[in-house]
Design a protein around this motif. Sequence first.
Motif, short mmCIF file in Angstrom:
data_model
loop_
_atom_site.label_atom_id
_atom_site.label_comp_id
_atom_site.label_asym_id
_atom_site.label_seq_id
_atom_site.Cartn_x
_atom_site.Cartn_y
_atom_site.Cartn_z
N GLY A 159 0.11 15.15 -6.46
CA GLY A 159 1.28 14.32 -6.17
C GLY A 159 1.76 14.49 -4.74
O GLY A 159 2.07 13.52 -4.05
N LEU A 160 1.81 15.74 -4.29
CA LEU A 160 2.21 16.00 -2.90
C LEU A 160 1.19 15.41 -1.91
O LEU A 160 1.57 14.86 -0.88
N ALA A 161 -0.10 15.53 -2.24
CA ALA A 161 -1.14 14.96 -1.38
C ALA A 161 -0.99 13.45 -1.27
O ALA A 161 -1.16 12.87 -0.19
N MET A 162 -0.65 12.79 -2.38
CA MET A 162 -0.46 11.33 -2.35
C MET A 162 0.73 10.95 -1.47
O MET A 162 0.69 9.95 -0.76
N LEU A 163 1.79 11.74 -1.52
CA LEU A 163 2.95 11.45 -0.67
C LEU A 163 2.60 11.64 0.81
O LEU A 163 3.03 10.84 1.65
N VAL A 164 1.81 12.66 1.11
CA VAL A 164 1.37 12.87 2.49
C VAL A 164 0.48 11.72 2.94
O VAL A 164 0.63 11.20 4.06
N LEU A 165 -0.45 11.30 2.09
CA LEU A 165 -1.32 10.18 2.43
C LEU A 165 -0.53 8.88 2.61
O LEU A 165 -0.86 8.07 3.48
N ALA A 166 0.48 8.67 1.79
CA ALA A 166 1.31 7.48 1.94
C ALA A 166 1.98 7.46 3.31
O ALA A 166 1.98 6.45 4.00
N GLN A 167 2.52 8.60 3.69
CA GLN A 167 3.19 8.69 5.00
C GLN A 167 2.17 8.50 6.13
O GLN A 167 2.44 7.81 7.11
N LYS A 168 1.00 9.12 6.00
CA LYS A 168 -0.03 9.00 7.03
C LYS A 168 -0.55 7.56 7.14
O LYS A 168 -0.79 7.05 8.22
N GLY A 169 -0.69 6.90 6.00
CA GLY A 169 -1.11 5.50 5.99
C GLY A 169 -0.07 4.58 6.59
O GLY A 169 -0.40 3.63 7.31
N ALA B 273 0.84 -1.21 0.00
CA ALA B 273 0.00 0.00 0.00
C ALA B 273 0.87 1.25 0.00
O ALA B 273 0.61 2.21 -0.75
N PHE B 274 1.90 1.24 0.82
CA PHE B 274 2.82 2.38 0.89
C PHE B 274 3.53 2.59 -0.45
O PHE B 274 3.63 3.71 -0.95
N ALA B 275 4.02 1.49 -1.05
CA ALA B 275 4.74 1.58 -2.32
C ALA B 275 3.85 2.09 -3.44
O ALA B 275 4.28 2.92 -4.26
N VAL B 276 2.61 1.63 -3.49
CA VAL B 276 1.69 2.08 -4.54
C VAL B 276 1.39 3.56 -4.39
O VAL B 276 1.39 4.32 -5.37
N GLN B 277 1.15 4.02 -3.16
CA GLN B 277 0.87 5.43 -2.95
C GLN B 277 2.10 6.29 -3.24
O GLN B 277 1.98 7.37 -3.83
N LEU B 278 3.27 5.82 -2.86
CA LEU B 278 4.50 6.55 -3.18
C LEU B 278 4.71 6.63 -4.69
O LEU B 278 5.08 7.69 -5.22
N ALA B 279 4.49 5.51 -5.37
CA ALA B 279 4.68 5.50 -6.82
C ALA B 279 3.70 6.44 -7.51
O ALA B 279 4.09 7.18 -8.43
N LEU B 280 2.46 6.45 -7.08
CA LEU B 280 1.48 7.35 -7.67
C LEU B 280 1.86 8.81 -7.43
O LEU B 280 1.80 9.64 -8.34
N GLY B 281 2.26 9.12 -6.21
CA GLY B 281 2.70 10.49 -5.90
C GLY B 281 3.91 10.89 -6.73
O GLY B 281 3.96 12.00 -7.29
N MET C 58 4.84 9.62 -9.66
CA MET C 58 4.46 9.76 -11.07
C MET C 58 3.71 11.06 -11.33
O MET C 58 3.93 11.71 -12.36
N LEU C 59 2.85 11.46 -10.42
CA LEU C 59 2.13 12.72 -10.59
C LEU C 59 3.09 13.91 -10.55
O LEU C 59 2.97 14.84 -11.34
N LEU C 60 4.06 13.85 -9.63
CA LEU C 60 5.06 14.93 -9.56
C LEU C 60 5.93 14.94 -10.82
O LEU C 60 6.23 16.00 -11.37
#
Length: 158
Positions: free
Chosen positions: A50-60, A17-25, A27-29
Amino acid sequence: MEPLHVLRPSAMRRTMAFAVQLALGAMLLWLGFVHPPASAAWQVFLIGLGLAMLVLAQKGWRGSMQGIALDADGLRQEDGRPIAPLADIASVDRALFSFKPSNGFVVRLRQPVGNAWVPGMWWRLGRRVGIGGVTGGAETRIMADALSAMVAERDARG
């Protein structure tokens, strides 16, 4: 209070889950910076998302460190943060087509407790609480069945 059941995600589920969210963030950046769209507004949108996805990845990632415990008082995080008090639970639903997290179940409350969200683990919106996400289906099913039995026992007692 001693928990009856604790729901924790496996290390593999958390990592995926962390890797997928990081990858999406990422890619968007990358898309926003390296291949920017013609409109500056779209570029800002991509970078912000992209920044929001990185924040969500960290929060998750941080949120999934805490398991969800079921005890005589209801559902709570392992650190003691209450999720759904047993006295306020009206029903537990894990039907196939209900609006619920992946591998999870929904708890309906009698009254709203307040909105909260731990990405990948649980969310609370109005009178609904969703449990699941990166958790395993079998463990979540056990918790849902135990919680349903506790609610039925409470209701039978009056």
